[in-house]
Design an enzyme around this catalytic site. Structure first.
Site, mmCIF file in Angstrom:
data_model
loop_
_atom_site.group_PDB
_atom_site.id
_atom_site.type_symbol
_atom_site.label_atom_id
_atom_site.label_comp_id
_atom_site.label_asym_id
_atom_site.label_seq_id
_atom_site.Cartn_x
_atom_site.Cartn_y
_atom_site.Cartn_z
ATOM 1 N N GLN A 87 4.642 0.270 2.134
ATOM 2 C CA GLN A 87 3.929 -0.644 3.019
ATOM 3 C C GLN A 87 3.834 -1.990 2.313
ATOM 4 O OE1 GLN A 87 2.051 0.232 6.409
ATOM 5 N NE2 GLN A 87 4.133 0.890 6.020
ATOM 6 N N ASN A 140 0.837 -1.202 0.000
ATOM 7 C CA ASN A 140 0.000 0.000 0.000
ATOM 8 C C ASN A 140 0.869 1.247 0.000
ATOM 9 O OD1 ASN A 140 -0.443 -1.370 2.807
ATOM 10 N ND2 ASN A 140 -1.056 0.689 3.291
ATOM 11 N N ASP A 141 0.750 2.141 0.949
ATOM 12 C CA ASP A 141 1.350 3.479 0.826
ATOM 13 C C ASP A 141 2.845 3.508 0.473
ATOM 14 O OD1 ASP A 141 -1.037 3.579 2.194
ATOM 15 O OD2 ASP A 141 -0.171 4.348 4.043
ATOM 16 N N TRP A 170 -8.974 1.925 -0.755
ATOM 17 C CA TRP A 170 -9.245 0.902 0.272
ATOM 18 C C TRP A 170 -10.572 0.174 0.039
ATOM 19 C CZ3 TRP A 170 -5.855 -1.603 2.754
ATOM 20 C CH2 TRP A 170 -4.687 -0.995 3.224
ATOM 21 N N ARG A 174 -0.806 8.428 13.727
ATOM 22 C CA ARG A 174 0.176 7.743 12.871
ATOM 23 C C ARG A 174 0.680 8.552 11.666
ATOM 24 N NH1 ARG A 174 -4.748 4.943 12.235
ATOM 25 N NH2 ARG A 174 -5.699 5.173 10.190
ATOM 26 N N ASP A 175 1.579 7.903 10.942
ATOM 27 C CA ASP A 175 2.099 8.331 9.639
ATOM 28 C C ASP A 175 2.935 9.621 9.706
ATOM 29 O OD1 ASP A 175 0.526 6.179 8.940
ATOM 30 O OD2 ASP A 175 -1.092 7.375 8.079
ATOM 31 N N GLU A 222 -5.046 10.524 7.336
ATOM 32 C CA GLU A 222 -3.875 9.633 7.299
ATOM 33 C C GLU A 222 -2.797 10.261 6.414
ATOM 34 O OE1 GLU A 222 -5.732 5.188 7.641
ATOM 35 O OE2 GLU A 222 -5.751 5.989 5.629
ATOM 36 N N SER A 262 3.149 3.433 8.039
ATOM 37 C CA SER A 262 3.692 4.477 7.168
ATOM 38 C C SER A 262 4.516 5.521 7.914
ATOM 39 C CB SER A 262 2.552 5.161 6.425
ATOM 40 O OG SER A 262 2.106 4.290 5.416
HETATM 41 C C1 FRU Z 1 -3.052 4.373 4.825
HETATM 42 C C2 FRU Z 1 -2.733 3.552 6.068
HETATM 43 C C3 FRU Z 1 -1.869 4.334 7.028
HETATM 44 C C4 FRU Z 1 -1.164 3.264 7.798
HETATM 45 C C5 FRU Z 1 -0.949 2.212 6.733
HETATM 46 C C6 FRU Z 1 -0.991 0.807 7.243
HETATM 47 O O1 FRU Z 1 -3.330 3.647 3.693
HETATM 48 O O2 FRU Z 1 -3.939 3.147 6.680
HETATM 49 O O3 FRU Z 1 -2.579 5.244 7.838
HETATM 50 O O4 FRU Z 1 0.047 3.703 8.360
HETATM 51 O O5 FRU Z 1 -1.972 2.400 5.781
HETATM 52 O O6 FRU Z 1 -0.610 -0.094 6.253
#
Ligand code: FRU
Length: 497
Positions: free
Chosen positions: A69, A52-53, A317, A183-184, A235, A110
């Site tokens: 990710q 993902n990210d 998502w 987070r992030d 996020e 992330s």
């Molecule tokens: C965004 C997210 C972030 C998190 C990550 C987890 O897509 O939900 O907020 O850090 O993915 O994989």
């Protein structure tokens, strides 16, 4: 009887064996077919497993680093690692070994990475500063046990240009204050206050923290509770400056899920001023980096000077874990150069494909077959503001269509009939985006890969990114509302390396 049994069992096993070989071959064939049909030409994908990210991007010694990710063992979201890839041109990527693995503090969510050139962290060796990665550690046990402080910020450092990483032994560097979504972290250097500034997504807003050594952090302020979209959790934020007419402006982006303009995940932005302590927006309008369904969690590279380059996760998502790729899931968007533009004194963020993505042999085209065996770009130039559409299709009757709806003043991408879509009922849809430019003429740049369309309108004021999964290459083009002559539809092929 014994003989019969022996003969029977021999025949039985021979048949079983040939069945298994056949099954293996045909599943190999479908995997190969799936790779050929869906593995993009010019978009980064993980070799196998889930992505993902994009995370921790930095440029050093002419090499762009991309972390992401990653769950290597399955094609759905799972225990997160940071995968790693490098590139010299932001287009061709080389896979590197997995960079950061989960540890006892949790999964590696992330975050970002900075070059700590002056060794402010003291984590470098032989007088050379390290690369420091700052990320969220998500404690699965804590989440399962119903606690709320399971997301904390940690750091890791690399003294070999981002190839191998060591966890800092004082982690976490920011402890959770009792907020579930925390987070992030995205970190940058703020020259004005000579401090590292972290932008952190905190539920329905961002919080800014500052530090002089990347290890001790002080909270500065919050932003966003009363501004922007709040239909989902904030996020993956980012904060960076851009020059416009010789003045510096600050851009704050925040991804949100759900709540995007075409459903699900998307990234909103604010433009204003940041003094090292507070962010003050110069408008209360909600604006989106990309109006398509498939550009999420995009952030910028560290270390690119005044140039700001961003890249997003090209999925949503809503269906990311169901799309019909077999060996891997997800791709990144094309890297984009960011700049500012104004319309009636309102500031906008503009994105265009990075200049490294070069095309050649631009040719005027009409209805008919296109050679879709490599990525290509469609350019529409000098088109007076009016209704038009371009449809790309195959002989199975699958198609993707984009254009401009004059009555509504909107661009659109229609993937209702673009191939596989039964994996999620929300996938087949028409997505729309406002035309932001005030120019009397439309200029459009559209990049087509096997499973994606990225539309950049009016020099980047309106952007749309959508993915699609046809069962055969879309190799026929049909144009409506464009007369060849002054207005042109040009097709160019990617320049070979
Ligand atoms: C965004 C997210 C972030 C998190 C990550 C987890 O897509 O939900 O907020 O850090 O993915 O994989």
């Amino acid at each position: 009887m014994y003989y019969f049994n022996k003969k029977f069992s021999f025949t039985f096993f021979a048949i079983l064996f040939s069945f298994l070989v056949h099954a293996q071959n045909s599943s190999k064939q479908t995997v190969e077919k799936n790779e050929a049909l869906y593995r993009p030409y010019i978009h980064f994908t993980p070799k196998k497993g889930w992505m993902n990210d994009p995370n921790g991007m930095f440029l050093k010694d002419g090499i762009y680093h991309l972390y992401y990710q990653h769950y290597p063992d399955e094609t759905v979201w799972g225990p997160m690692h940071w995968g790693h890839a490098t590139s010299r041109d932001l287009i061709h990527w080389e896979h590197r070994p997995i960079a950061i693995y989960p540890d006892s503090l949790g999964l590696i969510f992330s975050g970002s990475a900075v070059m700590d050139e002056k060794n402010s962290s003291g984590l470098g060796v032989n007088g050379k500063g390290p690369i420091v990665a700052i990320f969220t550690q998500h404690n699965m046990e804590g989440e399962k046990n119903g606690t709320i402080d399971f997301q904390n910020q940690s750091i890791a450092f690399s003294n070999d240009n981002g190839e191998t990483w060591k966890m800092y032994n004082g982690n976490p560097v920011i402890k959770n204050p009792g907020i579930k979504d925390f987070r992030d972290p995205k970190v940058m250097w703020h020259e004005g206050t000579k401090k590292w500034i972290m932008t952190l997504a905190v539920k329905n807003k961002v919080s800014f923290y500052s530090s002089s050594n990347l290890k001790d952090w002080n909270k500065e302020s919050d932003f966003g509770v009363e501004l922007g979209s709040h239909d989902g959790v904030w996020e993956c934020p980012d904060l960076f400056s851009l020059k416009y007419n010789n003045s510096i402006y600050w851009v704050l982006t925040s991804s949100i899920n759900p709540g995007g303009p075409n459903k699900g995940s998307a990234t909103q932005y604010f433009i204003g001023n940041f003094d090292g302590h507070f962010f003050k927006p110069n408008s209360s309008k909600t604006k989106w980096v990309d109006y398509g369904a498939d550009n999420y969690a995009g952030v910028t590279w560290f270390g690119t000077g005044e140039r700001k380059i961003s890249m997003g996760w090209m999925s949503n998502w809503i269906y990311a874990q169901q799309v019909p790729t077999q060996n891997w899931r997800s791709a990144t968007t094309i890297a984009r150069d960011l700049s500012l533009g104004t319309i009636n004194n309102e500031f906008y963020l503009k994105s265009m494909p990075v200049k490294e993505l070069a095309f050649e042999n631009a040719q005027k085209i009409k209805d008919g077959k296109v050679n879709a065996q490599s990525p290509y770009k469609l350019n529409i130039t000098n088109l007076d503001l009016k209704e038009f559409s371009v449809t790309l299709s195959n002989d199975l009757g699958e198609s993707i269509c984009f254009g401009y709806d004059q009555k509504q003043g909107k661009y659109y991408i229609d993937r209702t009939n673009a191939g596989e879509h039964n994996f999620n009922s929300e996938f087949a849809a028409k997505h729309i985006a406002p035309r932001i430019s005030e120019s009397k003429q439309i200029n459009l740049e559209v990049i087509i890969d096997k499973t994606s369309i990225e539309l950049f309108a009016d020099n980047g004021f309106t952007v749309m990114t959508d993915i699609f999964f046809p069962n055969k290459t879309l190799n026929t083009i049909k144009i409506k509302g464009l007369k060849m002559g002054k207005e042109n539809l040009l097709l160019s092929k990617i320049k070979s390396k």
